[in-house]
Motif scaffolding. Sequence first.
Motif, short mmCIF file in Angstrom:
data_model
loop_
_atom_site.label_atom_id
_atom_site.label_comp_id
_atom_site.label_asym_id
_atom_site.label_seq_id
_atom_site.Cartn_x
_atom_site.Cartn_y
_atom_site.Cartn_z
N SER A 221 0.82 -1.22 0.00
CA SER A 221 0.00 0.00 0.00
C SER A 221 0.85 1.27 0.00
CB SER A 221 -0.95 0.01 1.20
OG SER A 221 -0.25 -0.20 2.41
N THR A 225 -0.47 3.77 -2.91
CA THR A 225 -1.19 4.97 -2.47
C THR A 225 -0.73 6.24 -3.18
OG1 THR A 225 -1.66 4.00 -0.30
CG2 THR A 225 -1.80 6.39 -0.48
N LEU A 228 -2.41 6.94 -6.61
CA LEU A 228 -3.87 7.00 -6.68
C LEU A 228 -4.42 8.41 -6.53
CD1 LEU A 228 -4.89 3.86 -4.57
CD2 LEU A 228 -4.80 4.10 -7.05
N SER A 233 -7.92 8.33 -13.88
CA SER A 233 -8.05 6.90 -13.60
C SER A 233 -6.74 6.15 -13.84
CB SER A 233 -9.13 6.29 -14.51
OG SER A 233 -8.78 6.47 -15.88
N HIS A 236 -5.44 4.14 -10.82
CA HIS A 236 -6.28 2.97 -10.61
C HIS A 236 -5.92 1.87 -11.60
CE1 HIS A 236 -9.97 0.52 -11.18
NE2 HIS A 236 -10.10 0.66 -9.87
N MET A 239 -2.72 0.23 -10.54
CA MET A 239 -2.93 -0.66 -9.39
C MET A 239 -3.51 -1.99 -9.84
SD MET A 239 -5.41 -0.12 -6.07
CE MET A 239 -6.92 -0.25 -7.06
N ILE A 240 -4.51 -1.95 -10.71
CA ILE A 240 -5.14 -3.18 -11.21
C ILE A 240 -4.13 -4.01 -11.98
CG2 ILE A 240 -6.94 -4.13 -12.69
CD1 ILE A 240 -7.94 -2.86 -10.09
N LEU A 275 -6.68 1.28 -0.21
CA LEU A 275 -6.65 0.89 -1.62
C LEU A 275 -8.02 0.60 -2.22
CD1 LEU A 275 -3.45 -1.37 -1.77
CD2 LEU A 275 -3.64 1.12 -1.96
N GLY A 276 -9.08 0.52 -1.42
CA GLY A 276 -10.44 0.48 -1.96
C GLY A 276 -10.93 -0.90 -2.39
N SER A 278 -11.70 -2.04 -5.41
CA SER A 278 -11.11 -2.66 -6.61
C SER A 278 -9.93 -3.54 -6.24
CB SER A 278 -10.68 -1.57 -7.60
OG SER A 278 -11.79 -0.87 -8.09
N TRP A 279 -9.12 -3.05 -5.32
CA TRP A 279 -7.97 -3.85 -4.88
C TRP A 279 -8.45 -5.08 -4.13
CZ3 TRP A 279 -3.14 -4.92 -5.69
CH2 TRP A 279 -2.42 -5.62 -4.71
#
Length: 319
Positions: A221, A225, A228, A233, A236, A239-240, A275-276, A278-279
């Motif tokens: 993280s 972080t 982000l 986007s 994001h 991260m994906i 990280l939300g 999606s993570w």
Amino acid sequence: MAPLKSLEHEYPIIDSNFQQFCASHAIFSVEDFLVHDIYVLVALAEQHSNSERLKQGITQVLSIIDGQHQPWLNGMELLEDAQQNKHVLSTGCEKIDMLLQGGLCEGHLIEIVGPSSSGKTQVCLQAASNVAKKHMGGVVFLDTGNSFSPKRIAHYISQISDHADKEGNYKILQKLMSRISCQSVFDFFTLLDVLRQLESSLRSQMQRDCQVQLLVIDSISSLITPILGGQGSQGHALMISAGYLLKKLAHEHNLCVLVTNHMVSGDGGITKPALGDSWKSLLHVRLQLTRDHSSNICKMSILTHPYMASGNTVMFTIL
């Protein structure tokens, strides 16, 4: 992911002319495509006499990015994968192993989330020591905040050593410590580069005596972080992409990927994993760790698991 120049040998369309075109727009790696407006890039390519070849190069890079994502699998393929003889790696903590029905499963992306000083790093170090000792496997430890402690590793190894004499213990310590590789990683793009190098190395690990069984990132993280921020986007997407790459490494090379994550303040001041959602959706297993500092007793809870009930907990003491 990698610099464009390193892809030229495998993909001739990514030649020096294409690389020069990309460089003129500050694109030097596959990752740069994820933070660039592709439609704008195609429009710029159309202004050149060799526009068709440049667009073919853009399409090729995009296909490389798509290749990092998990493919569609039918039910039979998923069943066969689940029935494969994947090893379970003991963490070295009896209570955690009991909670997880043996330990950390190879092929899984596993996260330990918790507040600062909750014991996340200690669990990672103990697991690394135990994999090197009990499973005779290789460990790669990516350290993002100077958390790797050789003395702590040596302490854990000494506790599981079978030799009584000092010389025998030292030889064991040398052998086991050599199975644990540590690298400092302080930014997200360095992480992607290290993971790509590891992926290449794993392809030939069958030729070595000690196969990598555990990859630790403490903490992931702290790398994700910073990318982000802002309204776009791109962070994001990066991260994906990293999450898919970690799952690909775990799946294709039968290793356990263990990462740590921190807590952030949510609605009403209630803390939640960083990280939300999606993570979270990328993880196979999410474990939450809390610690009572007055007694040094920790509690680990299952938040997400493919075949175990959420909410199961266990208490243990940090060594």
